[in-house]
Design a protein around this motif. Structure first.
Motif, PDB file in Angstrom:
ATOM      1  N   ALA A 139      18.747  12.524   6.587  1.00  0.00           N
ATOM      2  CA  ALA A 139      18.283  11.294   5.938  1.00  0.00           C
ATOM      3  C   ALA A 139      17.055  11.567   5.078  1.00  0.00           C
ATOM      4  O   ALA A 139      16.934  11.047   3.958  1.00  0.00           O
ATOM      5  CB  ALA A 139      17.977  10.233   6.993  1.00  0.00           C
ATOM      6  N   ALA A 140      16.134  12.387   5.577  1.00  0.00           N
ATOM      7  CA  ALA A 140      14.943  12.728   4.796  1.00  0.00           C
ATOM      8  C   ALA A 140      15.325  13.460   3.515  1.00  0.00           C
ATOM      9  O   ALA A 140      14.785  13.182   2.441  1.00  0.00           O
ATOM     10  CB  ALA A 140      14.003  13.587   5.638  1.00  0.00           C
ATOM     11  N   LEU A 141      16.266  14.390   3.620  1.00  0.00           N
ATOM     12  CA  LEU A 141      16.719  15.108   2.430  1.00  0.00           C
ATOM     13  C   LEU A 141      17.331  14.149   1.415  1.00  0.00           C
ATOM     14  O   LEU A 141      17.054  14.241   0.207  1.00  0.00           O
ATOM     15  CB  LEU A 141      17.740  16.179   2.819  1.00  0.00           C
ATOM     16  CG  LEU A 141      18.398  16.935   1.662  1.00  0.00           C
ATOM     17  CD1 LEU A 141      17.369  17.694   0.840  1.00  0.00           C
ATOM     18  CD2 LEU A 141      19.477  17.882   2.179  1.00  0.00           C
ATOM     19  N   LYS A 142      18.163  13.235   1.880  1.00  0.00           N
ATOM     20  CA  LYS A 142      18.810  12.291   0.959  1.00  0.00           C
ATOM     21  C   LYS A 142      17.771  11.430   0.241  1.00  0.00           C
ATOM     22  O   LYS A 142      17.892  11.157  -0.956  1.00  0.00           O
ATOM     23  CB  LYS A 142      19.794  11.401   1.723  1.00  0.00           C
ATOM     24  CG  LYS A 142      21.093  12.094   2.072  1.00  0.00           C
ATOM     25  CD  LYS A 142      21.927  12.374   0.838  1.00  0.00           C
ATOM     26  CE  LYS A 142      22.990  13.429   1.115  1.00  0.00           C
ATOM     27  NZ  LYS A 142      22.467  14.805   1.144  1.00  0.00           N
ATOM     28  N   LEU A 143      16.764  10.966   0.952  1.00  0.00           N
ATOM     29  CA  LEU A 143      15.726  10.155   0.326  1.00  0.00           C
ATOM     30  C   LEU A 143      14.934  10.965  -0.691  1.00  0.00           C
ATOM     31  O   LEU A 143      14.624  10.477  -1.785  1.00  0.00           O
ATOM     32  CB  LEU A 143      14.789   9.575   1.390  1.00  0.00           C
ATOM     33  CG  LEU A 143      15.360   8.381   2.159  1.00  0.00           C
ATOM     34  CD1 LEU A 143      14.631   8.197   3.478  1.00  0.00           C
ATOM     35  CD2 LEU A 143      15.258   7.110   1.311  1.00  0.00           C
ATOM     36  N   TYR A 197      12.997  10.682  -4.634  1.00  0.00           N
ATOM     37  CA  TYR A 197      11.783  11.479  -4.787  1.00  0.00           C
ATOM     38  C   TYR A 197      10.641  11.029  -3.881  1.00  0.00           C
ATOM     39  O   TYR A 197       9.475  11.356  -4.124  1.00  0.00           O
ATOM     40  CB  TYR A 197      11.319  11.526  -6.248  1.00  0.00           C
ATOM     41  CG  TYR A 197      12.454  11.641  -7.236  1.00  0.00           C
ATOM     42  CD1 TYR A 197      13.531  12.498  -7.001  1.00  0.00           C
ATOM     43  CD2 TYR A 197      12.477  10.882  -8.390  1.00  0.00           C
ATOM     44  CE1 TYR A 197      14.589  12.598  -7.890  1.00  0.00           C
ATOM     45  CE2 TYR A 197      13.541  10.975  -9.292  1.00  0.00           C
ATOM     46  CZ  TYR A 197      14.598  11.837  -9.026  1.00  0.00           C
ATOM     47  OH  TYR A 197      15.644  11.924  -9.910  1.00  0.00           O
ATOM     48  N   ILE A 198      10.952  10.302  -2.832  1.00  0.00           N
ATOM     49  CA  ILE A 198       9.931   9.931  -1.848  1.00  0.00           C
ATOM     50  C   ILE A 198       9.723  11.105  -0.902  1.00  0.00           C
ATOM     51  O   ILE A 198      10.691  11.598  -0.309  1.00  0.00           O
ATOM     52  CB  ILE A 198      10.364   8.700  -1.032  1.00  0.00           C
ATOM     53  CG1 ILE A 198      10.548   7.483  -1.927  1.00  0.00           C
ATOM     54  CG2 ILE A 198       9.352   8.392   0.073  1.00  0.00           C
ATOM     55  CD1 ILE A 198      11.111   6.269  -1.188  1.00  0.00           C
ATOM     56  N   PRO A 199       8.494  11.575  -0.718  1.00  0.00           N
ATOM     57  CA  PRO A 199       8.256  12.604   0.297  1.00  0.00           C
ATOM     58  C   PRO A 199       8.600  12.042   1.681  1.00  0.00           C
ATOM     59  O   PRO A 199       7.930  11.142   2.180  1.00  0.00           O
ATOM     60  CB  PRO A 199       6.756  12.899   0.175  1.00  0.00           C
ATOM     61  CG  PRO A 199       6.379  12.434  -1.197  1.00  0.00           C
ATOM     62  CD  PRO A 199       7.271  11.255  -1.472  1.00  0.00           C
ATOM     63  N   ALA A 234      19.276   5.611   1.026  1.00  0.00           N
ATOM     64  CA  ALA A 234      18.787   6.499  -0.026  1.00  0.00           C
ATOM     65  C   ALA A 234      19.316   6.068  -1.391  1.00  0.00           C
ATOM     66  O   ALA A 234      18.585   6.047  -2.390  1.00  0.00           O
ATOM     67  CB  ALA A 234      19.188   7.941   0.277  1.00  0.00           C
ATOM     68  N   TYR A 235      20.577   5.702  -1.422  1.00  0.00           N
ATOM     69  CA  TYR A 235      21.215   5.235  -2.651  1.00  0.00           C
ATOM     70  C   TYR A 235      20.524   3.964  -3.174  1.00  0.00           C
ATOM     71  O   TYR A 235      20.164   3.876  -4.357  1.00  0.00           O
ATOM     72  CB  TYR A 235      22.693   4.987  -2.351  1.00  0.00           C
ATOM     73  CG  TYR A 235      23.455   4.190  -3.367  1.00  0.00           C
ATOM     74  CD1 TYR A 235      24.021   4.796  -4.479  1.00  0.00           C
ATOM     75  CD2 TYR A 235      23.637   2.806  -3.198  1.00  0.00           C
ATOM     76  CE1 TYR A 235      24.751   4.053  -5.405  1.00  0.00           C
ATOM     77  CE2 TYR A 235      24.363   2.068  -4.121  1.00  0.00           C
ATOM     78  CZ  TYR A 235      24.915   2.694  -5.216  1.00  0.00           C
ATOM     79  OH  TYR A 235      25.631   1.959  -6.133  1.00  0.00           O
ATOM     80  N   GLU A 236      20.319   2.991  -2.302  1.00  0.00           N
ATOM     81  CA  GLU A 236      19.729   1.713  -2.716  1.00  0.00           C
ATOM     82  C   GLU A 236      18.269   1.870  -3.124  1.00  0.00           C
ATOM     83  O   GLU A 236      17.806   1.241  -4.084  1.00  0.00           O
ATOM     84  CB  GLU A 236      19.848   0.687  -1.592  1.00  0.00           C
ATOM     85  CG  GLU A 236      21.276   0.239  -1.294  1.00  0.00           C
ATOM     86  CD  GLU A 236      21.873  -0.648  -2.370  1.00  0.00           C
ATOM     87  OE1 GLU A 236      21.145  -1.010  -3.320  1.00  0.00           O
ATOM     88  OE2 GLU A 236      23.069  -0.982  -2.275  1.00  0.00           O
TER      89      GLU A 236
END
Length: 349
Positions: free
Chosen positions: A227-231, A236-238, A328-330
């Protein structure tokens, strides 16, 4: 799950997320017999140790397999350092070792080289890919086909859940089991993906986020990392992913009442182990969202309830990642980005 108009930002990723129930059914129905046969043949070698090799999203599927293999088979299991073979030329003694290489495309040169070197060193080699004609598949003795169809969006979605389910069936097959308990998963996945409005509501909280923390325990930890990778790759959110145990050893200090935290609560032992972490996060006034069973979501300020009551703990990651892919998409769309074309990225393993 409604798909955007062709050509609009995110339309490819959206379409591929929506394909996931069909892909999961294909893995179960069409892929299941071949996976069980491959598992039976590998089990006859009686491997003494398992190594996992992967990159990117597939690395999180490999981490999931590590939990599965250790919990279901009691075998020691580790993640490889590919550079020792590809850059340093090290040739370890791998007789009796099972190397599982997980790769969406099967095209990564270092994965293929590491698989080839392991096979030459005496390892039993298995490739889990979406391309049976790929270099990684050709370098390995055995192959499991993900049957996910072409994946065109840069953020991998349907191949990731296919990897999880295929690895689950493979490990069950090593035990001589059929994995029939996975049969309800595609229909449950359809229900989760249909809840667009709930995810869109959550996404509004993160439009201006400067950083995020995602945490879980046990089988949910690979989900947190994915999930972190997708975001990060879409909006581009750390986004920092921590095991709940690791979060308490230092990183908890950065969590405050304006720091978004997503907790993935797997129903079972992993979720029970995460409870002290949830208590500490609530005590710090964290902006907490829970993804997990209804009871856990009801006790949180906000969350996304998953239909996991009748799903074995080891299978729940297949459902857990779905609302987080959609999140992540939204968030990407809300921040004016195109999740189909993350900057500076190319399609890889």
């Amino acid at each position: 799950m409604s798909a955007p108009t062709k050509g609009r930002p995110g339309w490819i990723m959206s379409g591929e997320m929506a394909e996931q129930p069909a892909v999961l059914r294909r893995v179960l129905v069409e892929g299941g017999p071949a996976i069980r046969d491959t598992a039976r043949r590998i089990a006859a070698h009686r491997p003494r140790f398992v190594l996992l090799s992967a990159r990117g999203t597939s690395d999180h599927a490999a981490l999931y397999a590590k939990y599965l293999i250790e919990a279901e088979l009691g075998l020691p299991c580790g993640l490889t350092s590919m550079s020792t073979a590809t850059a340093s030329g090290v040739r370890p003694q791998l007789a009796g070792v099972l190397l599982i290489t997980v790769s969406q495309s099967g095209g990564s040169p270092d994965l293929a080289a590491a698989s080839r070197a392991a096979r030459e060193a005496g390892a039993i080699t298995l490739a889990v890919t979406n391309n049976p004609d790929s270099p990684v598949a050709e370098a390995s003795e055995y192959h499991v086909d993900l049957l996910a169809g072409p994946e065109k969006a840069l953020p991998a979605t349907k191949t990731y859940t296919a990897e999880l389910l295929a690895l689950y069936l493979f490990v069950k097959g090593l035990r001589g089991e059929s994995g029939t308990e996975a049969a309800p998963v595609p229909e449950l996945a359809e229900g989760v993906l249909a809840r667009d409005a709930e995810v869109r509501h959550l996404a509004g909280r993160y439009r201006f986020a400067e950083r995020m923390v995602i945490t879980s325990r046990g089988y949910g930890y690979p989900t947190a990392r994915e999930a972190a990778l997708k975001l990060m790759e879409t909006s581009y959110i750390p986004a920092l992913a921590y095991s709940g145990a690791d979060l308490l050893h230092g990183p908890l200090a950065m969590v405050d009442n304006i720091s978004p935290v997503i907790a993935i609560v797997t129903e079972g032992r992993g979720g029970a182990a995460l409870q002290p972490v949830l208590d500490r996060l609530r005590g710090r006034g964290a902006d907490l969202v829970v993804v997990g069973p209804p009871g856990q979501v009801a006790a949180a300020p906000l969350g996304f309830a998953l239909p996991t009551t009748s799903v074995p703990e080891a299978l729940q990651p297949v459902l857990e990642i779905l609302p987080l892919q959609k999140l992540a998409y939204e968030v990407s769309l809300a921040r004016g980005q195109d999740p189909d074309a993350p900057r500076a990225l190319l399609k890889s393993a």
